[in-house]
Design a protein around this motif. Structure first.
Motif, PDB file in Angstrom:
ATOM      1  N   ASN A   1      -0.176   1.096  -4.314  1.00 35.93           N
ATOM      2  CA  ASN A   1      -0.350   2.569  -3.433  1.00 35.93           C
ATOM      3  C   ASN A   1      -0.830   3.632  -4.648  1.00 35.93           C
ATOM      4  O   ASN A   1      -0.004   3.848  -5.707  1.00 35.93           O
ATOM      5  CB  ASN A   1       0.875   2.853  -2.874  1.00 35.93           C
ATOM      6  CG  ASN A   1       0.665   4.165  -2.054  1.00 35.93           C
ATOM      7  OD1 ASN A   1       0.789   5.133  -2.834  1.00 35.93           O
ATOM      8  ND2 ASN A   1       0.432   3.926  -0.820  1.00 35.93           N
TER       9      ASN A   1
ATOM     10  N   ARG B   1      -2.028   7.446  -5.727  1.00 34.39           N
ATOM     11  CA  ARG B   1      -1.759   8.712  -5.320  1.00 34.39           C
ATOM     12  C   ARG B   1      -2.197   9.702  -6.520  1.00 34.39           C
ATOM     13  O   ARG B   1      -1.441  10.121  -7.504  1.00 34.39           O
ATOM     14  CB  ARG B   1      -0.443   8.871  -4.861  1.00 34.39           C
ATOM     15  CG  ARG B   1      -0.116   8.203  -3.619  1.00 34.39           C
ATOM     16  CD  ARG B   1       1.244   8.629  -2.983  1.00 34.39           C
ATOM     17  NE  ARG B   1       1.299   7.846  -1.703  1.00 34.39           N
ATOM     18  CZ  ARG B   1       2.307   8.412  -0.720  1.00 34.39           C
ATOM     19  NH1 ARG B   1       3.112   9.106  -1.070  1.00 34.39           N
ATOM     20  NH2 ARG B   1       2.443   7.682   0.114  1.00 34.39           N
TER      21      ARG B   1
ATOM     22  N   THR C   1      -2.978  13.255  -8.273  1.00 30.91           N
ATOM     23  CA  THR C   1      -2.640  14.546  -8.108  1.00 30.91           C
ATOM     24  C   THR C   1      -3.271  15.140  -9.188  1.00 30.91           C
ATOM     25  O   THR C   1      -2.929  14.997 -10.468  1.00 30.91           O
ATOM     26  CB  THR C   1      -1.172  14.783  -8.137  1.00 30.91           C
ATOM     27  OG1 THR C   1      -0.525  13.653  -7.229  1.00 30.91           O
ATOM     28  CG2 THR C   1      -0.430  15.954  -7.809  1.00 30.91           C
TER      29      THR C   1
ATOM     30  N   ASP D   1       7.352   6.934  -3.658  1.00 35.44           N
ATOM     31  CA  ASP D   1       7.234   7.702  -2.457  1.00 35.44           C
ATOM     32  C   ASP D   1       7.688   9.217  -2.478  1.00 35.44           C
ATOM     33  O   ASP D   1       6.916  10.277  -2.093  1.00 35.44           O
ATOM     34  CB  ASP D   1       7.773   7.129  -1.173  1.00 35.44           C
ATOM     35  CG  ASP D   1       7.489   7.670   0.061  1.00 35.44           C
ATOM     36  OD1 ASP D   1       6.604   8.482   0.337  1.00 35.44           O
ATOM     37  OD2 ASP D   1       8.139   7.148   1.185  1.00 35.44           O
TER      38      ASP D   1
ATOM     39  N   SER E   1       5.640  11.208  -5.373  1.00 33.49           N
ATOM     40  CA  SER E   1       4.403  11.637  -5.110  1.00 33.49           C
ATOM     41  C   SER E   1       4.395  12.827  -4.212  1.00 33.49           C
ATOM     42  O   SER E   1       3.449  13.590  -4.291  1.00 33.49           O
ATOM     43  CB  SER E   1       3.567  10.383  -4.503  1.00 33.49           C
ATOM     44  OG  SER E   1       4.126  10.170  -3.380  1.00 33.49           O
TER      45      SER E   1
ATOM     46  N   ALA F   1      -3.351  16.009  -0.638  1.00 36.33           N
ATOM     47  CA  ALA F   1      -3.319  14.875  -1.448  1.00 36.33           C
ATOM     48  C   ALA F   1      -3.361  13.781  -0.595  1.00 36.33           C
ATOM     49  O   ALA F   1      -3.200  13.314   0.493  1.00 36.33           O
ATOM     50  CB  ALA F   1      -1.454  14.642  -1.607  1.00 36.33           C
TER      51      ALA F   1
ATOM     52  N   THR G   1      -4.236   9.160  -0.630  1.00 40.79           N
ATOM     53  CA  THR G   1      -3.632   7.827  -0.931  1.00 40.79           C
ATOM     54  C   THR G   1      -4.622   6.845  -0.648  1.00 40.79           C
ATOM     55  O   THR G   1      -5.357   6.793   0.250  1.00 40.79           O
ATOM     56  CB  THR G   1      -2.449   7.479   0.020  1.00 40.79           C
ATOM     57  OG1 THR G   1      -1.393   8.569  -0.217  1.00 40.79           O
ATOM     58  CG2 THR G   1      -1.689   6.326  -0.316  1.00 40.79           C
TER      59      THR G   1
ATOM     60  N   ILE H   1      -1.497  12.152   2.473  1.00 37.27           N
ATOM     61  CA  ILE H   1      -0.177  11.930   2.441  1.00 37.27           C
ATOM     62  C   ILE H   1       0.592  12.641   3.639  1.00 37.27           C
ATOM     63  O   ILE H   1       1.511  12.530   4.012  1.00 37.27           O
ATOM     64  CB  ILE H   1       0.385  12.544   1.059  1.00 37.27           C
ATOM     65  CG1 ILE H   1       0.202  11.564  -0.123  1.00 37.27           C
ATOM     66  CG2 ILE H   1       1.986  12.801   1.067  1.00 37.27           C
ATOM     67  CD1 ILE H   1       0.334  11.738  -1.279  1.00 37.27           C
TER      68      ILE H   1
ATOM     69  N   CYS I   1      -9.403  10.992   0.317  1.00 34.35           N
ATOM     70  CA  CYS I   1      -9.494   9.789   0.442  1.00 34.35           C
ATOM     71  C   CYS I   1     -10.847   9.150   0.724  1.00 34.35           C
ATOM     72  O   CYS I   1     -10.739   7.888   0.281  1.00 34.35           O
ATOM     73  CB  CYS I   1      -8.650   9.374   1.733  1.00 34.35           C
ATOM     74  SG  CYS I   1      -6.795   9.772   1.624  1.00 34.35           S
TER      75      CYS I   1
END
Length: 358
Positions: free
Chosen positions: A103, A105, A107, A246, A249, A262, A264, A280, A301
Motif C-alpha cells: 500500500n 501513499r 504525501t 494506516d 499516513s 491524499a 493510495t 484515503i 490516484c
C-alpha cells in the motif's frame, strides 16, 4: 491503440462523485495523449448493495474484476452498516485475495496549500509511506467467545510472516533507492512488541545489506509521530505495519493540508492480480450529494494508476494539472477553505491537461 480495461467501484458516500471525476480526467488525459484509451466497467457494490443483498459485493465479485488492468475504488463505509462489515466485505475482500500487499501513499504539500506545520512551505514535506497491506493487525485472525456474558473474551492476533515482512521491506528499499534522497525509515514498536516487531527489525537489517546505497534508520511508532511533526525534512520513504502505517499516513495527509487530496495505491507488484487505486478520505457521508467533495485524491490516484500501467507522460500531465489547480485558490473545495465544487475542480484539472504540450 492500447485499451485499458478498468473496474470502477464507487462504493459509498462521496465515492460516486469522486470516481466520476476520476473517470472524466482519465478519459481526458487519454484523449490528450492519443496513444491509449480506457474501457470502464462500473460496479454498484457497497452499502446500498448490502442493504439489498446482505453482502457488500456478489459472491463472484472478484472473478468479475480479476482480469481488469486496474481497479479505481471510491470508499467503503455506510452510516447504517457497522464499519467492520463494510471494510471486510469490500475493500479488504479485494485487497487480500488479490495479494495487494504494498500500500503506497505519497504525501507532499502541493502549490497553494498551507500546511498546519509552521515554517513548512513545501519541500520540507515530501514523503512516501509504504504500508504492509496483507497481514499484521488486519490479518483477520481472532475471535470472540461467551458473547454477552461477564466472561466474554475477544482477540485480534497480529499475524506476521517472514515472507510477508521481507517482501514489503524489500519493496520499500527499492522504492527508496529510486528516489533522489535514497533515504528509508523503518517504523516498528519493538520495545513493547518483542516478537513480531523484533522480527521486523531483524529482517530490515538483513535486507538493508542488499541496498548499500540506501541510508536507513529505525523509529518506534510513537516517536515517529513526533518526528513527522517536528522534523518533517528528515524523512523521505517510510515503511510500517498495516496498522501503524494506516495511522501515520492519515497524520501525514493532515500535515500536508487535507485528507481530501491524499491518494493510495494497493499494489500487487508481481502483477498476478490487478492493483487497486483509492483516495484515503473515506465515504464522508456528511458531504455526500452536496457537490463539494474534493476529487483531487481520486485524480492523484488516477495518476498513480497511469504510472503503474506504464503511461508516464499521461501520469505526469495529471500531476502538473493538479498542481495548477491547487495553486488557484478559486479552485479550492471547502476542505481547503474554499468554495469550489467537485465539478469546478474536475473541469479545472481537465482544462489544465488540455493546455499542456503533448
Amino acid at each position: 491503440m492500447k485499451t485499458y480495461n478498468i473496474a470502477a467501484i464507487p462504493g459509498d458516500g462521496i465515492g460516486t462523485e469522486v470516481i466520476s471525476a476520476g473517470v472524466e480526467v482519465l478519459n481526458a488525459v487519454a484523449k490528450w495523449d492519443g496513444k491509449f484509451k480506457f474501457a470502464f466497467d462500473h460496479f454498484d457494490w457497497g452499502g446500498e448493495y448490502y442493504k439489498k443483498h446482505g453482502r457488500m459485493m456478489p459472491e463472484n465479485g472478484r472473478d468479475l474484476i480479476r482480469n481488469h488492468d486496474a481497479i479505481l475504488f471510491g470508499s467503503a463505509g455506510h452510516p447504517e452498516i457497522p464499519d467492520h462489515i463494510t471494510l471486510w466485505g469490500l475493500r479488504i475482500a479485494i485487497c487480500q485475495p488479490f495479494d495487494q500487499y504494498a500500500n503506497v501513499r505519497p504525501t507532499r504539500i502541493l502549490p497553494g496549500i498551507t500546511s498546519p506545520l509552521r515554517k513548512v512551505a513545501g519541500k520540507e514535506l515530501n514523503w512516501v509511506i509504504i504500508r504492509e497491506n496483507s497481514e499484521g493487525e488486519y490479518a483477520g485472525v481472532g475471535g470472540r467467545v461467551h458473547q454477552g456474558l461477564p466472561i466474554e473474551a475477544a482477540t485480534d492476533v497480529s499475524m506476521f510472516t517472514r515472507i510477508g515482512v521481507e517482501r514489503i521491506i524489500r519493496f520499500a528499499f527499492r522504492l527508496a533507492q529510486s528516489r533522489p534522497r535514497k533515504l528509508l525509515t523503518v517504523v516498528t514498536k519493538s520495545n513493547a512488541q518483542r516478537h513480531a516487531m523484533v522480527m521486523w527489525d531483524e529482517i530490515a537489517l538483513q535486507v538493508s545489506k542488499e541496498f548499500p546505497d540506501v541510508t536507513w534508520d529505525r523509529m518506534l511508532v510513537d516517536a515517529m509521530t513526533v518526528r513527522m511533526v517536528m522534523q518533517p525534512e528528515s524523512l523521505d520513504t517510510i515503511v510500517a505495519t498495516n496498522l501503524h502505517a494506516d495511522i501515520l499516513s492519515d497524520l501525514a495527509a493532515a500535515l500536508a493540508g487535507s485528507l481530501g487530496i491524499a491518494p493510495t495505491a494497493n499494489l500487487n507488484p508481481e502483477r498476478t492480480f490487478p492493483s487497486m487505486f483509492e483516495p484515503i478520505h473515506g465515504s464522508a457521508f456528511d458531504t455526500t450529494g452536496k457537490g463539494v467533495a474534493n476529487p483531487l485524491g481520486t485524480i492523484w490516484c488516477s495518476a498513480m494508476m497511469l504510472e503503474h500501467l506504464g503511461q508516464i507522460p499521461a501520469a505526469d500531465a495529471i500531476m502538473k494539472a493538479i498542481e495548477r489547480v491547487t495553486a488557484n485558490p478559486h479552485l479550492h473545495t471547502p476542505d481547503l477553505g474554499g468554495k469550489a465544487t467537485t465539478a469546478d475542480v474536475t473541469s479545472g484539472v481537465i482544462e489544465a491537461v488540455r493546455g499542456l504540450n503533448g
